[in-house]
Design a protein around this motif. Structure first.
Motif, PDB file in Angstrom:
ATOM      1  N   ALA A 155      -5.277  -3.542   8.132  1.00 51.34           N
ATOM      2  CA  ALA A 155      -4.754  -4.760   7.513  1.00 51.34           C
ATOM      3  C   ALA A 155      -5.671  -5.139   6.355  1.00 51.34           C
ATOM      4  O   ALA A 155      -6.851  -5.420   6.550  1.00 51.34           O
ATOM      5  N   VAL A 156      -5.128  -5.152   5.134  1.00 55.57           N
ATOM      6  CA  VAL A 156      -5.934  -5.354   3.925  1.00 55.57           C
ATOM      7  C   VAL A 156      -5.585  -6.698   3.288  1.00 55.57           C
ATOM      8  O   VAL A 156      -4.414  -7.001   3.051  1.00 55.57           O
ATOM      9  N   ALA A 168       4.632  -0.858   1.118  1.00 54.43           N
ATOM     10  CA  ALA A 168       4.902  -1.915   0.140  1.00 54.43           C
ATOM     11  C   ALA A 168       4.242  -3.219   0.567  1.00 54.43           C
ATOM     12  O   ALA A 168       4.066  -3.489   1.758  1.00 54.43           O
ATOM     13  N   GLY A 169       3.854  -4.039  -0.433  1.00 54.45           N
ATOM     14  CA  GLY A 169       3.269  -5.337  -0.131  1.00 54.45           C
ATOM     15  C   GLY A 169       4.250  -6.218   0.621  1.00 54.45           C
ATOM     16  O   GLY A 169       5.436  -6.302   0.269  1.00 54.45           O
ATOM     17  N   LEU A 170       3.773  -6.868   1.680  1.00 48.70           N
ATOM     18  CA  LEU A 170       4.649  -7.664   2.537  1.00 48.70           C
ATOM     19  C   LEU A 170       4.858  -9.049   1.924  1.00 48.70           C
ATOM     20  O   LEU A 170       3.950  -9.884   1.885  1.00 48.70           O
ATOM     21  N   ALA A 188      -3.399  -6.521  -2.737  1.00 49.72           N
ATOM     22  CA  ALA A 188      -4.607  -6.646  -1.908  1.00 49.72           C
ATOM     23  C   ALA A 188      -5.516  -5.431  -2.061  1.00 49.72           C
ATOM     24  O   ALA A 188      -6.672  -5.463  -1.639  1.00 49.72           O
ATOM     25  N   GLY A 189      -4.993  -4.349  -2.644  1.00 47.89           N
ATOM     26  CA  GLY A 189      -5.790  -3.130  -2.810  1.00 47.89           C
ATOM     27  C   GLY A 189      -5.457  -2.054  -1.800  1.00 47.89           C
ATOM     28  O   GLY A 189      -6.283  -1.183  -1.507  1.00 47.89           O
ATOM     29  N   LYS A 190      -4.237  -2.082  -1.269  1.00 44.12           N
ATOM     30  CA  LYS A 190      -3.843  -1.089  -0.255  1.00 44.12           C
ATOM     31  C   LYS A 190      -3.839   0.323  -0.844  1.00 44.12           C
ATOM     32  O   LYS A 190      -4.370   1.266  -0.247  1.00 44.12           O
TER      33      LYS A 190
END
Length: 492
Positions: free
Chosen positions: A334-335, A305-307, A260-262
């Protein structure tokens, strides 16, 4: 009769602080103790270095190192030649200042040497001072501790000074300066005065209750004062530790589905490459944290980490840690990928994280959330074409920087809600010690209201008053003072 009442007021004002009575703190009594010296400015090469002394031998030290040897006029800078007191060798040509006590920072005789900031000059002057009889190097925080011992600073002002020295952001500086200026201490002294009057009224009733000249409604007046104080204390204890968050930093967690670009957002906000950025999903496997200044507020920024359902034990552990950080966050960024909102991972993140957090915030939960739709540069017409059920969001492109100003303004508003506005409103509680004493005072006031005997009620007020006295004095126990003063550098 009223003369007797005000005698009781005076007795209550100087009465013992029962929960934490003042004990020997290891600080020198006024007019006694060794004379200390230290480099007060920062270490390393600089244009000017400031060396200070405090204690009864400060005047002798100034005369021993300067030519001519007479003391300069008080609080006026004079150019003098500094020489070694034993060999007479010139050390530097410096500005010197003389601050006779008690009109000084510590309340003792003080001297300052503003010398050239080269290491050899500073070392030579410090060694020369060490050879003057009666002088010794200062311990960390000893100058401020002497100022506290001589009544120049209250304990809350000492804490404000320490926070000002360690302030890294504009908001921290504003809060620390207000506390150093005595706003928090003044507020507490007002509470203390209210409680002292209430205690005096109760003791007047005990001593003069059978006197026909005692004015009616004395106990009712005390009850009213206690009730007003309870309201004020509850208001400050209900501030959700905003002052402590501002002092130590708010915890902002960046979370979202993979890719998502976090990590790009974390790098953009921290203005440095904190996280690895890759088109491969699941690049971030652990929590990466970095302290940043966001809109003037101190923040600990966490990249997670990505969820998703982890594809292996390492990624599963990273996802578990991400959920753990989310529970600890003061503010969640939240991204989501603005070009991929219809994906199952985006829907799942909205349903499991975004929507529940917003609902809990409306129900009084202090945790806050900002929804950021990243990769707006991939949208054809700048409109993600979203359903009306989507919560309020901010559009951003980490690649081009478009939308960053709007995000920073939103962060400023959210962090103001989390940490408080340091330049407006009543002063905030900045330490757990403050919370402890106000809570103890509030509990004692509860015992006062429940007391069936007026003597027990008076004792409860004395305990409550003791907690407020400890708020600005620390109770004098050496352990408490050591914890507070150890945060200072040697020359402060």
């Amino acid at each position: 009769m009223w003369r007797g009442l005000w005698t009781l007021v005076a007795r209550a004002a100087r009465g013992p602080c029962r929960p934490c009575t003042r004990q020997g703190s290891g600080t020198p009594a006024p007019g006694s103790g060794a004379t200390i010296f230290a480099l007060s400015s920062g270490q390393g090469r600089c244009g000017i270095a400031v060396i200070r002394t405090s204690g009864p031998a400060s005047g002798h030290a100034l005369r021993s190192l300067t030519v001519p040897q007479d003391l300069p006029p008080a609080r006026r800078a004079c150019l003098r030649l500094l020489t070694d007191p034993r060999s007479g060798e010139p050390l530097d040509r410096a500005l010197v200042l003389w601050f006779p006590g008690p009109q000084s920072f510590t309340g003792e005789d003080c001297a300052e040497f503003h010398v050239h900031g080269g290491p050899a000059v500073v070392s030579g002057v410090l060694q020369a001072l060490g050879r003057v009889p009666g002088l010794r190097p200062a311990e960390a925080g000893e100058f401020t501790r002497r100022a506290f011992a001589h009544g120049k600073l209250s304990l809350t002002e000492v804490e404000g000074l320490a926070d000002l020295i360690h302030a890294e952001t504009e908001a921290q500086r504003r809060q620390a300066l207000r506390q150093l200026d005595g706003e928090l201490g003044h507020l507490c002294r007002g509470w203390l005065e209210t409680l002292t009057k209430a205690l005096a009224h109760v003791e007047a009733y005990i001593d003069f209750g059978e006197d026909d000249n005692l004015e009616d409604g004395v106990l009712e007046r005390a009850d009213s004062q206690v009730q007003e104080l309870e309201v004020a204390l509850n208001a400050h204890l209900g501030d959700a530790r905003r002052g402590q968050r501002l002092r130590s930093g708010a915890h902002v967690v960046v979370a979202g589905p993979p890719n998502a670009g976090k990590s790009s957002l974390v790098n953009l906000l921290s203005r440095k490459p904190v996280s690895i950025v890759s088109p491969e999903p699941g690049t971030t496997r652990d929590v990466l944290e970095t302290p940043v200044d966001l809109a003037g507020f101190p923040v600990l920024l966490s990249d997670t980490a990505g969820l998703r359902e982890g594809e292996g034990p390492v990624e599963q552990e990273g996802v578990r840690r991400a959920h753990e950080r989310l529970e600890q966050a003061d503010l969640i960024l939240a991204v989501l990928d603005a070009s991929d909102l219809a994906s199952p991972s985006s829907y799942n993140f909205l349903d499991t994280i975004v929507t529940p957090t917003i609902a809990q915030n409306h129900n009084g939960n202090s945790q806050r959330l900002l929804l950021v739709l990243n990769k707006s540069d991939l949208l054809l017409n700048g409109d993600p074409g979203l359903s009306p059920e989507l919560p309020p969001y901010l559009l951003l492109s980490c690649l081009t920087g478009e939308g960053l100003d709007g995000l920073l303004e939103a962060l400023r508003k959210e962090l103001t809600a989390v940490c408080g506005d340091p330049s407006a409103g009543p002063p905030l509680l900045t330490r757990a010690r403050h919370q402890h004493h106000l809570q103890g005072c509030l509990e004692a006031l509860g015992h006062y209201k429940q007391a069936k005997d007026v003597a027990l009620a008076a004792e409860a007020l004395r305990i409550a008053r003791g907690h407020l006295a400890c708020f600005t004095s620390g109770g004098g126990t050496e352990e408490i003072l050591d914890i507070i003063f150890r945060d200072f550098c040697v020359g402060k």
